[in-house]
Design a protein around this motif. Sequence first.
Motif, PDB file in Angstrom:
ATOM      1  N   LEU A  72      60.424  12.491  -0.535  1.00  0.00           N
ATOM      2  CA  LEU A  72      60.767  11.390   0.272  1.00  0.00           C
ATOM      3  C   LEU A  72      62.373  11.002   0.609  1.00  0.00           C
ATOM      4  CD1 LEU A  72      57.785   8.769  -0.309  1.00  0.00           C
ATOM      5  CD2 LEU A  72      58.324  10.005   1.607  1.00  0.00           C
ATOM      6  N   ARG A  73      62.640  10.637   1.466  1.00  0.00           N
ATOM      7  CA  ARG A  73      64.407  10.242   1.698  1.00  0.00           C
ATOM      8  C   ARG A  73      64.417   9.234   2.987  1.00  0.00           C
ATOM      9  NH1 ARG A  73      69.160  11.608   4.199  1.00  0.00           N
ATOM     10  NH2 ARG A  73      70.936  11.722   2.787  1.00  0.00           N
ATOM     11  N   GLY A  74      65.117   8.222   2.516  1.00  0.00           N
ATOM     12  CA  GLY A  74      65.479   7.255   3.481  1.00  0.00           C
ATOM     13  C   GLY A  74      64.557   6.046   3.710  1.00  0.00           C
ATOM     14  N   PHE A  75      64.801   5.475   5.044  1.00  0.00           N
ATOM     15  CA  PHE A  75      63.898   4.159   5.085  1.00  0.00           C
ATOM     16  C   PHE A  75      62.804   4.173   5.819  1.00  0.00           C
ATOM     17  CE2 PHE A  75      67.636   1.666   4.264  1.00  0.00           C
ATOM     18  CZ  PHE A  75      68.598   2.367   4.534  1.00  0.00           C
ATOM     19  N   PRO A  76      61.687   3.340   5.176  1.00  0.00           N
ATOM     20  CA  PRO A  76      60.545   3.521   5.937  1.00  0.00           C
ATOM     21  C   PRO A  76      60.444   2.491   7.115  1.00  0.00           C
ATOM     22  CG  PRO A  76      60.259   1.954   4.046  1.00  0.00           C
ATOM     23  CD  PRO A  76      61.687   2.729   4.026  1.00  0.00           C
ATOM     24  N   GLY A  77      59.604   2.703   8.108  1.00  0.00           N
ATOM     25  CA  GLY A  77      59.651   1.491   9.329  1.00  0.00           C
ATOM     26  C   GLY A  77      58.428   0.551   9.115  1.00  0.00           C
ATOM     27  N   VAL A  78      59.112  -0.579   9.032  1.00  0.00           N
ATOM     28  CA  VAL A  78      57.935  -1.724   8.425  1.00  0.00           C
ATOM     29  C   VAL A  78      57.806  -2.746   9.589  1.00  0.00           C
ATOM     30  CG1 VAL A  78      57.375  -3.301   6.643  1.00  0.00           C
ATOM     31  CG2 VAL A  78      58.522  -1.404   5.991  1.00  0.00           C
ATOM     32  N   SER A  79      56.515  -3.233   9.757  1.00  0.00           N
ATOM     33  CA  SER A  79      56.268  -4.299  10.655  1.00  0.00           C
ATOM     34  C   SER A  79      55.063  -5.131   9.877  1.00  0.00           C
ATOM     35  CB  SER A  79      55.754  -3.607  11.948  1.00  0.00           C
ATOM     36  OG  SER A  79      57.070  -3.151  12.667  1.00  0.00           O
ATOM     37  N   LEU A  80      55.310  -6.269  10.504  1.00  0.00           N
ATOM     38  CA  LEU A  80      54.012  -7.246  10.114  1.00  0.00           C
ATOM     39  C   LEU A  80      53.041  -7.541  11.228  1.00  0.00           C
ATOM     40  CD1 LEU A  80      55.960 -10.074   7.990  1.00  0.00           C
ATOM     41  CD2 LEU A  80      54.802  -7.928   7.013  1.00  0.00           C
ATOM     42  N   ILE A  81      51.720  -7.385  10.825  1.00  0.00           N
ATOM     43  CA  ILE A  81      50.961  -7.870  12.149  1.00  0.00           C
ATOM     44  C   ILE A  81      49.652  -8.557  11.584  1.00  0.00           C
ATOM     45  CG2 ILE A  81      51.527  -5.416  13.199  1.00  0.00           C
ATOM     46  CD1 ILE A  81      48.934  -4.148  12.246  1.00  0.00           C
ATOM     47  N   ASN A  82      48.647  -8.962  12.439  1.00  0.00           N
ATOM     48  CA  ASN A  82      47.628  -9.504  12.183  1.00  0.00           C
ATOM     49  C   ASN A  82      46.526  -8.629  12.401  1.00  0.00           C
ATOM     50  OD1 ASN A  82      48.312 -12.160  11.849  1.00  0.00           O
ATOM     51  ND2 ASN A  82      48.705 -12.525  13.719  1.00  0.00           N
ATOM     52  N   ARG A  83      45.220  -8.803  11.945  1.00  0.00           N
ATOM     53  CA  ARG A  83      44.051  -8.026  12.232  1.00  0.00           C
ATOM     54  C   ARG A  83      43.720  -7.591  13.641  1.00  0.00           C
ATOM     55  NH1 ARG A  83      42.123  -7.168   6.998  1.00  0.00           N
ATOM     56  NH2 ARG A  83      42.536  -8.818   5.337  1.00  0.00           N
ATOM     57  N   ASP A  84      44.011  -8.448  14.602  1.00  0.00           N
ATOM     58  CA  ASP A  84      43.842  -8.179  15.825  1.00  0.00           C
ATOM     59  C   ASP A  84      44.835  -7.020  16.453  1.00  0.00           C
ATOM     60  OD1 ASP A  84      46.010 -10.021  16.072  1.00  0.00           O
ATOM     61  OD2 ASP A  84      44.963 -11.344  17.200  1.00  0.00           O
ATOM     62  N   GLY A  85      45.890  -6.738  15.510  1.00  0.00           N
ATOM     63  CA  GLY A  85      46.921  -6.024  16.041  1.00  0.00           C
ATOM     64  C   GLY A  85      48.074  -6.614  16.497  1.00  0.00           C
ATOM     65  N   SER A  86      48.233  -7.827  16.905  1.00  0.00           N
ATOM     66  CA  SER A  86      49.205  -8.614  17.297  1.00  0.00           C
ATOM     67  C   SER A  86      50.341  -8.591  16.281  1.00  0.00           C
ATOM     68  CB  SER A  86      48.978 -10.240  17.626  1.00  0.00           C
ATOM     69  OG  SER A  86      48.538 -10.671  16.423  1.00  0.00           O
ATOM     70  N   ALA A  87      51.715  -8.606  16.780  1.00  0.00           N
ATOM     71  CA  ALA A  87      52.828  -8.500  15.827  1.00  0.00           C
ATOM     72  C   ALA A  87      53.244  -9.851  15.365  1.00  0.00           C
ATOM     73  CB  ALA A  87      54.162  -8.072  16.650  1.00  0.00           C
ATOM     74  N   VAL A  88      53.513  -9.864  14.177  1.00  0.00           N
ATOM     75  CA  VAL A  88      54.172 -11.061  13.810  1.00  0.00           C
ATOM     76  C   VAL A  88      55.864 -10.999  13.409  1.00  0.00           C
ATOM     77  CG1 VAL A  88      54.090 -12.752  11.668  1.00  0.00           C
ATOM     78  CG2 VAL A  88      51.882 -11.499  12.455  1.00  0.00           C
ATOM     79  N   GLY A  89      56.745 -11.607  14.144  1.00  0.00           N
ATOM     80  CA  GLY A  89      58.063 -11.737  14.230  1.00  0.00           C
ATOM     81  C   GLY A  89      58.495 -10.098  14.641  1.00  0.00           C
ATOM     82  N   LYS A  90      59.459  -9.609  13.871  1.00  0.00           N
ATOM     83  CA  LYS A  90      60.072  -8.444  14.493  1.00  0.00           C
ATOM     84  C   LYS A  90      60.149  -7.268  13.196  1.00  0.00           C
ATOM     85  CE  LYS A  90      63.294 -10.646  17.246  1.00  0.00           C
ATOM     86  NZ  LYS A  90      64.875 -11.092  17.779  1.00  0.00           N
ATOM     87  N   PRO A  91      60.506  -6.231  13.550  1.00  0.00           N
ATOM     88  CA  PRO A  91      60.149  -5.051  12.624  1.00  0.00           C
ATOM     89  C   PRO A  91      61.452  -5.368  11.469  1.00  0.00           C
ATOM     90  CG  PRO A  91      60.016  -4.043  14.594  1.00  0.00           C
ATOM     91  CD  PRO A  91      60.434  -5.482  15.088  1.00  0.00           C
ATOM     92  N   ALA A  92      61.386  -4.865  10.189  1.00  0.00           N
ATOM     93  CA  ALA A  92      62.265  -5.130   9.362  1.00  0.00           C
ATOM     94  C   ALA A  92      63.534  -4.272   9.460  1.00  0.00           C
ATOM     95  CB  ALA A  92      61.640  -4.676   7.846  1.00  0.00           C
ATOM     96  N   THR A  93      64.560  -4.854   9.303  1.00  0.00           N
ATOM     97  CA  THR A  93      66.071  -4.177   9.612  1.00  0.00           C
ATOM     98  C   THR A  93      66.336  -3.352   8.186  1.00  0.00           C
ATOM     99  OG1 THR A  93      67.224  -6.162   8.823  1.00  0.00           O
ATOM    100  CG2 THR A  93      66.729  -5.828  10.873  1.00  0.00           C
ATOM    101  N   ARG A  94      67.234  -2.652   8.407  1.00  0.00           N
ATOM    102  CA  ARG A  94      67.684  -1.705   7.047  1.00  0.00           C
ATOM    103  C   ARG A  94      68.744  -2.401   6.109  1.00  0.00           C
ATOM    104  NH1 ARG A  94      67.742   4.403   9.739  1.00  0.00           N
ATOM    105  NH2 ARG A  94      65.443   4.624  10.087  1.00  0.00           N
ATOM    106  N   ALA A  95      68.515  -2.053   4.887  1.00  0.00           N
ATOM    107  CA  ALA A  95      69.667  -2.828   3.984  1.00  0.00           C
ATOM    108  C   ALA A  95      69.957  -1.860   3.062  1.00  0.00           C
ATOM    109  CB  ALA A  95      68.926  -3.972   3.128  1.00  0.00           C
ATOM    110  N   GLY A  96      71.413  -1.582   2.861  1.00  0.00           N
ATOM    111  CA  GLY A  96      71.687  -0.677   1.841  1.00  0.00           C
ATOM    112  C   GLY A  96      72.046   0.608   2.445  1.00  0.00           C
ATOM    113  N   GLY A  97      72.204   1.638   1.465  1.00  0.00           N
ATOM    114  CA  GLY A  97      72.354   3.090   1.792  1.00  0.00           C
ATOM    115  C   GLY A  97      71.002   3.945   2.123  1.00  0.00           C
ATOM    116  N   SER A  98      71.163   4.941   2.528  1.00  0.00           N
ATOM    117  CA  SER A  98      70.019   5.880   2.890  1.00  0.00           C
ATOM    118  C   SER A  98      69.416   6.462   1.612  1.00  0.00           C
ATOM    119  CB  SER A  98      70.282   6.885   3.807  1.00  0.00           C
ATOM    120  OG  SER A  98      71.370   7.811   3.351  1.00  0.00           O
TER     121      SER A  98
END
Length: 240
Positions: A143-169
């Motif tokens: 593995l190398r780099g950043f994962p893509g991360v989002s928060l959702i509910n069980r019905d698939g609706s999004a909660v807020g926005k996807p996580a931004t990247r912090a720090g180096g790769s």
Amino acid sequence: MSLTIKTPGRGRRVAAGSLIAVAALGLTACKGGTDAASHPSSAASPATSSDAGSGSQASGSGHSPGAKPQPSAPGGHRSSSAPSVTPKGSVPRTTQSHSSAMSASDRCTAAAMSLRLGPADIGAGNIHYSLIFTNKGKKACSLRGFPGVSLINRDGSAVGKPATRAGGSGGVVRLQPGQSAHAVLHTLNEGVSDTPCWGKSQIIYVYPPGSKESMTTGSGGLRVCGGRFDVTAVEPGALS
């Protein structure tokens, strides 16, 4: 008297012989025509244009006047002028380049890993969660780099926005079967900022680094506050 009588007789015999000769010639001509019709190769006359045409067609080299010759493929078979068609469903191959020595076949896939969320680490107004990837396959992967991360509910609706990247790769993390790597999720305590908190989530929706396939795990009611939600690149080990 004898000459007068014999002359007409001879004349009649000559006339009869001439008729026989003419009839014989007629039969010979008819027979010759029949033989020529049944055996064309025995005819001595030159070939006509129709004979030449049929002979060309038999050899495959004849062309009608003004016709454009078709190119021939190797082996004497005519090549088709139709463009090649890629079979449907067939896929063209590409070459991918990477900034590290890790190849596409070496990358850890979502199907070969498990995912879980570590406990919250609270301190100085910040909250950190470790997002843990474990190699559950039978061979090592990276593995190398950043994962893509989002928060959702069980019905698939999004909660807020996807996580931004912090720090180096970061660098390449090599995982043997059963080994883990982690990324760190970060948000703030409620009340640290005037920015309202998001609603509570139920599921963390994740794309591992370099993957187009997603993974999910329970969020434990993770709640983002202060408008701060970021994620680091993966690192070796599991912080739990």
